[in-house]
Design a protein around this motif. Structure first.
Motif, PDB file in Angstrom:
ATOM      1  N   THR A 191       0.836  -1.199   0.000  1.00 31.24           N
ATOM      2  CA  THR A 191       0.000   0.000   0.000  1.00 31.24           C
ATOM      3  C   THR A 191       0.872   1.252   0.000  1.00 31.24           C
ATOM      4  O   THR A 191       2.087   1.177   0.235  1.00 31.24           O
ATOM      5  CB  THR A 191      -0.917   0.012   1.248  1.00 31.24           C
ATOM      6  N   ASP A 192       0.259   2.411  -0.271  1.00 30.53           N
ATOM      7  CA  ASP A 192       0.993   3.677  -0.264  1.00 30.53           C
ATOM      8  C   ASP A 192       1.163   4.168   1.163  1.00 30.53           C
ATOM      9  O   ASP A 192       0.246   4.067   1.989  1.00 30.53           O
ATOM     10  CB  ASP A 192       0.240   4.747  -1.066  1.00 30.53           C
ATOM     11  N   VAL A 193       2.339   4.722   1.445  1.00 31.26           N
ATOM     12  CA  VAL A 193       2.580   5.338   2.740  1.00 31.26           C
ATOM     13  C   VAL A 193       1.777   6.637   2.810  1.00 31.26           C
ATOM     14  O   VAL A 193       1.853   7.470   1.898  1.00 31.26           O
ATOM     15  CB  VAL A 193       4.084   5.640   2.936  1.00 31.26           C
ATOM     16  N   PRO A 194       0.988   6.855   3.861  1.00 36.92           N
ATOM     17  CA  PRO A 194       0.201   8.089   3.982  1.00 36.92           C
ATOM     18  C   PRO A 194       1.115   9.326   4.016  1.00 36.92           C
ATOM     19  O   PRO A 194       2.216   9.261   4.562  1.00 36.92           O
ATOM     20  CB  PRO A 194      -0.537   7.913   5.316  1.00 36.92           C
ATOM     21  N   PRO A 195       0.664  10.445   3.449  1.00 39.45           N
ATOM     22  CA  PRO A 195       1.487  11.665   3.399  1.00 39.45           C
ATOM     23  C   PRO A 195       1.962  12.136   4.777  1.00 39.45           C
ATOM     24  O   PRO A 195       3.067  12.685   4.894  1.00 39.45           O
ATOM     25  CB  PRO A 195       0.547  12.695   2.761  1.00 39.45           C
ATOM     26  N   GLU A 196       1.164  11.918   5.832  1.00 39.04           N
ATOM     27  CA  GLU A 196       1.551  12.403   7.157  1.00 39.04           C
ATOM     28  C   GLU A 196       2.753  11.646   7.728  1.00 39.04           C
ATOM     29  O   GLU A 196       3.376  12.110   8.680  1.00 39.04           O
ATOM     30  CB  GLU A 196       0.363  12.321   8.123  1.00 39.04           C
ATOM     31  N   ARG A 197       3.081  10.468   7.141  1.00 35.82           N
ATOM     32  CA  ARG A 197       4.245   9.718   7.619  1.00 35.82           C
ATOM     33  C   ARG A 197       5.464   9.892   6.719  1.00 35.82           C
ATOM     34  O   ARG A 197       6.512   9.299   6.965  1.00 35.82           O
ATOM     35  CB  ARG A 197       3.895   8.239   7.755  1.00 35.82           C
ATOM     36  N   ILE A 198       5.333  10.687   5.658  1.00 33.44           N
ATOM     37  CA  ILE A 198       6.439  10.904   4.727  1.00 33.44           C
ATOM     38  C   ILE A 198       7.187  12.185   5.086  1.00 33.44           C
ATOM     39  O   ILE A 198       6.591  13.257   5.196  1.00 33.44           O
ATOM     40  CB  ILE A 198       5.923  10.988   3.279  1.00 33.44           C
ATOM     41  N   ARG A 199       8.492  12.063   5.270  1.00 28.19           N
ATOM     42  CA  ARG A 199       9.344  13.227   5.514  1.00 28.19           C
ATOM     43  C   ARG A 199      10.027  13.711   4.233  1.00 28.19           C
ATOM     44  O   ARG A 199      10.258  14.895   4.063  1.00 28.19           O
ATOM     45  CB  ARG A 199      10.404  12.889   6.563  1.00 28.19           C
ATOM     46  N   ARG A 200      10.361  12.778   3.384  1.00 19.88           N
ATOM     47  CA  ARG A 200      11.022  13.134   2.128  1.00 19.88           C
ATOM     48  C   ARG A 200      10.774  12.040   1.097  1.00 19.88           C
ATOM     49  O   ARG A 200      10.927  10.856   1.405  1.00 19.88           O
ATOM     50  CB  ARG A 200      12.526  13.314   2.350  1.00 19.88           C
ATOM     51  N   ASN A 201      10.411  12.448  -0.110  1.00 19.28           N
ATOM     52  CA  ASN A 201      10.284  11.496  -1.221  1.00 19.28           C
ATOM     53  C   ASN A 201      10.670  12.208  -2.521  1.00 19.28           C
ATOM     54  O   ASN A 201       9.857  12.455  -3.402  1.00 19.28           O
ATOM     55  CB  ASN A 201       8.877  10.902  -1.308  1.00 19.28           C
ATOM     56  N   ASN A 202      11.957  12.542  -2.621  1.00 18.00           N
ATOM     57  CA  ASN A 202      12.485  13.280  -3.761  1.00 18.00           C
ATOM     58  C   ASN A 202      13.100  12.331  -4.781  1.00 18.00           C
ATOM     59  O   ASN A 202      13.862  11.426  -4.421  1.00 18.00           O
ATOM     60  CB  ASN A 202      13.542  14.289  -3.309  1.00 18.00           C
ATOM     61  N   THR A 203      12.795  12.573  -6.043  1.00 17.38           N
ATOM     62  CA  THR A 203      13.330  11.749  -7.119  1.00 17.38           C
ATOM     63  C   THR A 203      13.777  12.632  -8.282  1.00 17.38           C
ATOM     64  O   THR A 203      13.036  13.512  -8.720  1.00 17.38           O
ATOM     65  CB  THR A 203      12.269  10.749  -7.631  1.00 17.38           C
ATOM     66  N   LEU A 204      15.003  12.410  -8.770  1.00 19.07           N
ATOM     67  CA  LEU A 204      15.527  13.103  -9.948  1.00 19.07           C
ATOM     68  C   LEU A 204      15.662  12.088 -11.075  1.00 19.07           C
ATOM     69  O   LEU A 204      16.399  11.101 -10.939  1.00 19.07           O
ATOM     70  CB  LEU A 204      16.884  13.747  -9.654  1.00 19.07           C
ATOM     71  N   ILE A 205      14.946  12.331 -12.159  1.00 19.03           N
ATOM     72  CA  ILE A 205      14.947  11.406 -13.292  1.00 19.03           C
ATOM     73  C   ILE A 205      15.729  12.032 -14.445  1.00 19.03           C
ATOM     74  O   ILE A 205      15.346  13.081 -14.976  1.00 19.03           O
ATOM     75  CB  ILE A 205      13.507  11.088 -13.734  1.00 19.03           C
ATOM     76  N   ASN A 206      16.828  11.411 -14.826  1.00 20.17           N
ATOM     77  CA  ASN A 206      17.648  11.873 -15.951  1.00 20.17           C
ATOM     78  C   ASN A 206      17.306  11.061 -17.195  1.00 20.17           C
ATOM     79  O   ASN A 206      17.180   9.834 -17.126  1.00 20.17           O
ATOM     80  CB  ASN A 206      19.137  11.693 -15.634  1.00 20.17           C
ATOM     81  N   ALA A 207      17.187  11.760 -18.313  1.00 25.22           N
ATOM     82  CA  ALA A 207      16.804  11.052 -19.537  1.00 25.22           C
ATOM     83  C   ALA A 207      17.336  11.769 -20.767  1.00 25.22           C
ATOM     84  O   ALA A 207      17.590  12.979 -20.754  1.00 25.22           O
ATOM     85  CB  ALA A 207      15.284  10.930 -19.628  1.00 25.22           C
ATOM     86  N   LEU A 208      17.509  11.002 -21.826  1.00 23.65           N
ATOM     87  CA  LEU A 208      17.806  11.533 -23.157  1.00 23.65           C
ATOM     88  C   LEU A 208      16.581  11.302 -24.022  1.00 23.65           C
ATOM     89  O   LEU A 208      15.939  10.251 -23.943  1.00 23.65           O
ATOM     90  CB  LEU A 208      19.016  10.827 -23.780  1.00 23.65           C
ATOM     91  N   THR A 209      16.239  12.294 -24.841  1.00 25.14           N
ATOM     92  CA  THR A 209      15.104  12.151 -25.745  1.00 25.14           C
ATOM     93  C   THR A 209      15.571  12.257 -27.196  1.00 25.14           C
ATOM     94  O   THR A 209      16.406  13.120 -27.515  1.00 25.14           O
ATOM     95  CB  THR A 209      14.012  13.203 -25.478  1.00 25.14           C
ATOM     96  N   PHE A 210      15.034  11.409 -28.034  1.00 27.58           N
ATOM     97  CA  PHE A 210      15.322  11.415 -29.460  1.00 27.58           C
ATOM     98  C   PHE A 210      13.987  11.556 -30.175  1.00 27.58           C
ATOM     99  O   PHE A 210      13.102  10.707 -30.028  1.00 27.58           O
ATOM    100  CB  PHE A 210      16.004  10.109 -29.889  1.00 27.58           C
ATOM    101  N   GLY A 211      13.832  12.649 -30.937  1.00 25.70           N
ATOM    102  CA  GLY A 211      12.509  12.906 -31.495  1.00 25.70           C
ATOM    103  C   GLY A 211      12.521  13.449 -32.902  1.00 25.70           C
ATOM    104  O   GLY A 211      13.559  13.823 -33.466  1.00 25.70           O
ATOM    105  N   ILE A 212      11.321  13.532 -33.447  1.00 24.13           N
ATOM    106  CA  ILE A 212      11.094  14.125 -34.762  1.00 24.13           C
ATOM    107  C   ILE A 212       9.826  14.958 -34.666  1.00 24.13           C
ATOM    108  O   ILE A 212       8.868  14.578 -33.991  1.00 24.13           O
ATOM    109  CB  ILE A 212      10.971  13.013 -35.843  1.00 24.13           C
ATOM    110  N   GLY A 213       9.842  16.123 -35.305  1.00 21.87           N
ATOM    111  CA  GLY A 213       8.712  17.020 -35.211  1.00 21.87           C
ATOM    112  C   GLY A 213       8.340  17.620 -36.553  1.00 21.87           C
ATOM    113  O   GLY A 213       9.180  17.733 -37.460  1.00 21.87           O
ATOM    114  N   LEU A 214       7.092  18.012 -36.664  1.00 18.96           N
ATOM    115  CA  LEU A 214       6.583  18.686 -37.861  1.00 18.96           C
ATOM    116  C   LEU A 214       5.953  19.995 -37.425  1.00 18.96           C
ATOM    117  O   LEU A 214       5.054  20.005 -36.588  1.00 18.96           O
ATOM    118  CB  LEU A 214       5.574  17.809 -38.589  1.00 18.96           C
ATOM    119  N   ASN A 215       6.450  21.106 -37.957  1.00 22.06           N
ATOM    120  CA  ASN A 215       5.968  22.428 -37.574  1.00 22.06           C
ATOM    121  C   ASN A 215       5.435  23.187 -38.774  1.00 22.06           C
ATOM    122  O   ASN A 215       5.919  23.044 -39.904  1.00 22.06           O
ATOM    123  CB  ASN A 215       7.099  23.222 -36.916  1.00 22.06           C
ATOM    124  N   PHE A 216       4.441  24.048 -38.510  1.00 23.20           N
ATOM    125  CA  PHE A 216       3.803  24.805 -39.569  1.00 23.20           C
ATOM    126  C   PHE A 216       3.819  26.286 -39.232  1.00 23.20           C
ATOM    127  O   PHE A 216       3.788  26.673 -38.062  1.00 23.20           O
ATOM    128  CB  PHE A 216       2.344  24.355 -39.722  1.00 23.20           C
TER     129      PHE A 216
END
Length: 216
Positions: A191-216
């Motif tokens: 189950t999820d830990v209730p917010p009142e019992r959470i002191r810290r829940n920090n996450t840093l997500i690093n990613a590379l993106t490869f894309g293609i775009g069409l602009n008008f």
């Protein structure tokens, strides 16, 4: 005689001002022939998460404190689809608002909203050009009402198909600062830990993106 001279000077000044205005208008009209003022587009990307750092600190159901710091080097691929609406500030600068949907981790998606500034290299918008961009904003979770800051730095190459139709190839580095739910097992039930019992829940997500775009 003096009155006539003043009148002639006034007429000459009026003609000069009118000519200047017409010249400026003509130059502005000429400058707009090779690019539209307002832009719209869509882009699709593959987002490859290559490193995730998280720090969780919470009080367990049994009353003791749990503090976990980890760096996950696992690789995960997600899709990202964005639509944009913007304005060409000049031949070399575009400011746009981007909105869409993106996977950010396994079984979790978000709706990113950001402001992007793109700088193009080269003077002719009707030719292929390299470009660089930076954008920043937030991502709203689709499963929970959370707001996660998102930043992106990237570059790419634009192929000019027509005056207003462009094909973009993009590569970028993206970082997401998230606060995901923390899971715990109580009597064999996850189950999820209730917010009142959470002191810290920090996450840093690093990613590379490869894309293609069409602009008008």
């Amino acid at each position: 005689m003096t009155s006539r001279n003043q009148r002639n000077k006034s007429v000459a000044l009026a003609i000069f001002l009118l000519a200047s205005i017409c010249s400026a208008a003509a130059q502005d009209s000429e400058s707009r022939k090779d690019f539209p003022r307002f832009t719209f587009g869509i882009e699709g990307s593959c987002m490859v998460t290559f490193g995730t750092y998280f720090h969780n600190n919470f009080i367990a159901d049994d009353g003791y404190r749990i503090n976990v710091r980890e760096f996950d080097t696992g690789i995960l691929c997600n899709g990202q689809l964005l639509a944009n609406a913007g304005c060409n500030l000049s031949r070399n600068l575009n400011l746009s608002v981007n909105f869409g949907i993106s996977g950010i981790r396994k079984h979790e998606t978000a709706l990113p909203l950001s402001l992007r500034l793109t700088a193009f290299f080269g003077k002719n918008p009707l030719e292929g050009r390299w470009f660089a961009f930076a954008d920043g904003g937030t991502a709203v979770g689709t499963k929970r009402p959370s707001f996660s800051p998102v930043g992106k730095l990237g570059a790419g190459y634009r192929i000019s198909l027509t005056r207003s139709t462009k094909l973009d190839f993009l590569l970028s580095y993206q970082i997401i600062y998230d606060h995901p739910a923390i899971k715990e097992s109580i009597d064999g039930v996850t189950t999820d830990v209730p917010p009142e019992r959470i002191r810290r829940n920090n996450t840093l997500i690093n990613a590379l993106t490869f894309g293609i775009g069409l602009n008008f």
